[in-house]
Design a protein around this motif. Structure first.
Motif, PDB file in Angstrom:
ATOM      1  N   MET A   4      55.771  30.751  36.097  1.00 18.66           N
ATOM      2  CA  MET A   4      54.462  30.846  35.469  1.00 18.66           C
ATOM      3  C   MET A   4      54.532  31.844  34.317  1.00 18.66           C
ATOM      4  O   MET A   4      55.141  32.892  34.437  1.00 18.66           O
ATOM      5  N   ALA A   5      53.857  31.503  33.240  1.00 19.19           N
ATOM      6  CA  ALA A   5      53.808  32.382  32.081  1.00 19.19           C
ATOM      7  C   ALA A   5      52.459  33.094  32.041  1.00 19.19           C
ATOM      8  O   ALA A   5      51.412  32.472  32.175  1.00 19.19           O
ATOM      9  N   THR A   6      52.511  34.406  31.866  1.00 15.75           N
ATOM     10  CA  THR A   6      51.280  35.181  31.775  1.00 15.75           C
ATOM     11  C   THR A   6      50.500  34.734  30.550  1.00 15.75           C
ATOM     12  O   THR A   6      51.045  34.584  29.461  1.00 15.75           O
ATOM     13  N   THR A   7      49.207  34.500  30.751  1.00 15.28           N
ATOM     14  CA  THR A   7      48.343  33.964  29.700  1.00 15.28           C
ATOM     15  C   THR A   7      47.289  34.988  29.310  1.00 15.28           C
ATOM     16  O   THR A   7      46.735  35.668  30.165  1.00 15.28           O
ATOM     17  N   LEU A   8      47.023  35.076  28.014  1.00 15.97           N
ATOM     18  CA  LEU A   8      45.935  35.911  27.517  1.00 15.97           C
ATOM     19  C   LEU A   8      44.781  35.031  27.089  1.00 15.97           C
ATOM     20  O   LEU A   8      44.980  34.025  26.406  1.00 15.97           O
ATOM     21  N   GLU A   9      43.604  35.427  27.482  1.00 12.23           N
ATOM     22  CA  GLU A   9      42.357  34.813  27.020  1.00 12.23           C
ATOM     23  C   GLU A   9      41.784  35.758  25.974  1.00 12.23           C
ATOM     24  O   GLU A   9      41.595  36.942  26.224  1.00 12.23           O
ATOM     25  N   LEU A  10      41.513  35.229  24.793  1.00 11.40           N
ATOM     26  CA  LEU A  10      40.955  36.010  23.697  1.00 11.40           C
ATOM     27  C   LEU A  10      39.582  35.446  23.365  1.00 11.40           C
ATOM     28  O   LEU A  10      39.471  34.338  22.841  1.00 11.40           O
ATOM     29  N   THR A  11      38.542  36.188  23.698  1.00 12.49           N
ATOM     30  CA  THR A  11      37.176  35.735  23.469  1.00 12.49           C
ATOM     31  C   THR A  11      36.504  36.668  22.472  1.00 12.49           C
ATOM     32  O   THR A  11      36.376  37.868  22.721  1.00 12.49           O
ATOM     33  N   ARG A  12      36.093  36.095  21.351  1.00 13.21           N
ATOM     34  CA  ARG A  12      35.424  36.863  20.297  1.00 13.21           C
ATOM     35  C   ARG A  12      33.952  36.495  20.309  1.00 13.21           C
ATOM     36  O   ARG A  12      33.594  35.319  20.369  1.00 13.21           O
ATOM     37  N   PHE A  13      33.088  37.528  20.229  1.00 11.52           N
ATOM     38  CA  PHE A  13      31.651  37.286  20.287  1.00 11.52           C
ATOM     39  C   PHE A  13      30.900  38.396  19.579  1.00 11.52           C
ATOM     40  O   PHE A  13      31.469  39.438  19.252  1.00 11.52           O
ATOM     41  N   THR A  14      29.611  38.154  19.353  1.00 10.54           N
ATOM     42  CA  THR A  14      28.755  39.194  18.798  1.00 10.54           C
ATOM     43  C   THR A  14      27.776  39.653  19.873  1.00 10.54           C
ATOM     44  O   THR A  14      27.465  38.919  20.814  1.00 10.54           O
ATOM     45  N   VAL A  15      27.314  40.871  19.685  1.00 11.78           N
ATOM     46  CA  VAL A  15      26.311  41.462  20.558  1.00 11.78           C
ATOM     47  C   VAL A  15      25.236  42.034  19.653  1.00 11.78           C
ATOM     48  O   VAL A  15      25.539  42.778  18.719  1.00 11.78           O
TER      49      VAL A  15
ATOM     50  N   GLU B 182      41.071  33.798  40.954  1.00 14.22           N
ATOM     51  CA  GLU B 182      42.487  33.775  41.292  1.00 14.22           C
ATOM     52  C   GLU B 182      43.296  33.986  40.013  1.00 14.22           C
ATOM     53  O   GLU B 182      43.034  33.366  38.987  1.00 14.22           O
ATOM     54  N   GLY B 183      44.261  34.878  40.079  1.00 14.88           N
ATOM     55  CA  GLY B 183      45.158  35.083  38.941  1.00 14.88           C
ATOM     56  C   GLY B 183      44.665  36.059  37.894  1.00 14.88           C
ATOM     57  O   GLY B 183      45.350  36.290  36.900  1.00 14.88           O
ATOM     58  N   PHE B 184      43.491  36.662  38.090  1.00 12.75           N
ATOM     59  CA  PHE B 184      42.994  37.670  37.148  1.00 12.75           C
ATOM     60  C   PHE B 184      43.850  38.919  37.285  1.00 12.75           C
ATOM     61  O   PHE B 184      44.037  39.431  38.384  1.00 12.75           O
ATOM     62  N   LEU B 185      44.365  39.425  36.159  1.00 14.45           N
ATOM     63  CA  LEU B 185      45.232  40.595  36.198  1.00 14.45           C
ATOM     64  C   LEU B 185      44.561  41.841  35.611  1.00 14.45           C
ATOM     65  O   LEU B 185      44.568  42.893  36.241  1.00 14.45           O
ATOM     66  N   GLN B 186      44.005  41.726  34.419  1.00 11.91           N
ATOM     67  CA  GLN B 186      43.342  42.860  33.790  1.00 11.91           C
ATOM     68  C   GLN B 186      42.568  42.398  32.572  1.00 11.91           C
ATOM     69  O   GLN B 186      42.722  41.267  32.130  1.00 11.91           O
ATOM     70  N   ALA B 187      41.748  43.306  32.041  1.00  9.58           N
ATOM     71  CA  ALA B 187      40.954  42.972  30.860  1.00  9.58           C
ATOM     72  C   ALA B 187      40.730  44.223  30.019  1.00  9.58           C
ATOM     73  O   ALA B 187      40.672  45.335  30.546  1.00  9.58           O
ATOM     74  N   HIS B 188      40.604  43.994  28.716  1.00  5.97           N
ATOM     75  CA  HIS B 188      40.300  45.060  27.762  1.00  5.97           C
ATOM     76  C   HIS B 188      39.203  44.562  26.841  1.00  5.97           C
ATOM     77  O   HIS B 188      39.316  43.472  26.267  1.00  5.97           O
ATOM     78  N   LEU B 189      38.168  45.363  26.688  1.00  7.13           N
ATOM     79  CA  LEU B 189      37.061  45.030  25.794  1.00  7.13           C
ATOM     80  C   LEU B 189      37.224  45.862  24.533  1.00  7.13           C
ATOM     81  O   LEU B 189      37.286  47.096  24.601  1.00  7.13           O
TER      82      LEU B 189
ATOM     83  N   GLN C  68      43.837  39.099  30.786  1.00  2.00           N
ATOM     84  CA  GLN C  68      45.182  38.662  31.161  1.00  2.00           C
ATOM     85  C   GLN C  68      45.118  37.902  32.480  1.00  2.00           C
ATOM     86  O   GLN C  68      44.550  38.389  33.470  1.00  2.00           O
ATOM     87  N   TRP C  69      45.714  36.705  32.463  1.00  2.00           N
ATOM     88  CA  TRP C  69      45.761  35.828  33.630  1.00  2.00           C
ATOM     89  C   TRP C  69      47.211  35.584  34.034  1.00  2.00           C
ATOM     90  O   TRP C  69      48.102  35.557  33.187  1.00  2.00           O
ATOM     91  N   ARG C  70      47.417  35.347  35.300  1.00  2.00           N
ATOM     92  CA  ARG C  70      48.757  35.042  35.802  1.00  2.00           C
ATOM     93  C   ARG C  70      49.307  33.759  35.171  1.00  2.00           C
ATOM     94  O   ARG C  70      50.507  33.639  34.923  1.00  2.00           O
ATOM     95  N   SER C  71      48.404  32.797  34.892  1.00  2.00           N
ATOM     96  CA  SER C  71      48.854  31.514  34.331  1.00  2.00           C
ATOM     97  C   SER C  71      47.728  30.846  33.556  1.00  2.00           C
ATOM     98  O   SER C  71      46.553  31.202  33.698  1.00  2.00           O
ATOM     99  N   ALA C  72      48.087  29.842  32.776  1.00  2.00           N
ATOM    100  CA  ALA C  72      47.093  29.052  32.050  1.00  2.00           C
ATOM    101  C   ALA C  72      46.169  28.317  33.023  1.00  2.00           C
ATOM    102  O   ALA C  72      44.977  28.141  32.751  1.00  2.00           O
ATOM    103  N   ALA C  73      46.697  27.903  34.157  1.00  2.00           N
ATOM    104  CA  ALA C  73      45.876  27.216  35.161  1.00  2.00           C
ATOM    105  C   ALA C  73      44.806  28.153  35.721  1.00  2.00           C
ATOM    106  O   ALA C  73      43.660  27.742  35.938  1.00  2.00           O
ATOM    107  N   ASP C  74      45.153  29.428  35.933  1.00  3.89           N
ATOM    108  CA  ASP C  74      44.167  30.398  36.412  1.00  3.89           C
ATOM    109  C   ASP C  74      43.079  30.618  35.370  1.00  3.89           C
ATOM    110  O   ASP C  74      41.894  30.722  35.710  1.00  3.89           O
TER     111      ASP C  74
END
Length: 101
Positions: free
Chosen positions: A1-12, A36-43, A56-62
């Motif tokens: 499994m390849a570690t996957t990053l989710e990058l979400t850009r938004f306004t507040v 499942e598979g949640f590793l960490q997050a940075h805002l 950061q997710w353990r995999s793209a499936a997570d």
């Protein structure tokens, strides 16, 4: 499994920043309990009213399974409610691994 990053850009909206930050700990607790598979997050606060959430997710499936669940927990829903506009969501596989020194 390849570690996957989710990058979400938004306004507040300026008046919602306190609500966003106040809801963050409960959102992360809900992720730890329910995603499942949640590793960490940075805002990251960007210039203007833009933000970048790096998760950061353990995999793209997570990552995909988490997206399918949406705002299914109160802490997640409160965090999402503080978002004014979603600019974009991307996912990618970490290509290099660096050890902390």
């Amino acid at each position: 499994m390849a570690t996957t990053l989710e990058l979400t850009r938004f306004t507040v909206a300026p008046g919602e920043v306190a609500a966003l930050l106040a809801s963050r700990p409960a959102m992360l607790a809900n992720f730890r309990a329910d995603r499942e598979g949640f590793l960490q997050a940075h805002l990251v606060r960007l210039p203007g009213d833009e933000w970048l959430d790096i998760v950061q997710w353990r995999s793209a499936a997570d990552f995909a399974a988490s997206r399918a669940k949406g705002a299914n927990r109160p802490g997640i829903a409160a965090f999402f409610a503080a978002i004014d506009q979603l600019i974009g969501v991307e996912g990618g596989v970490i290509a290099d691994v660096q050890e902390d020194r």
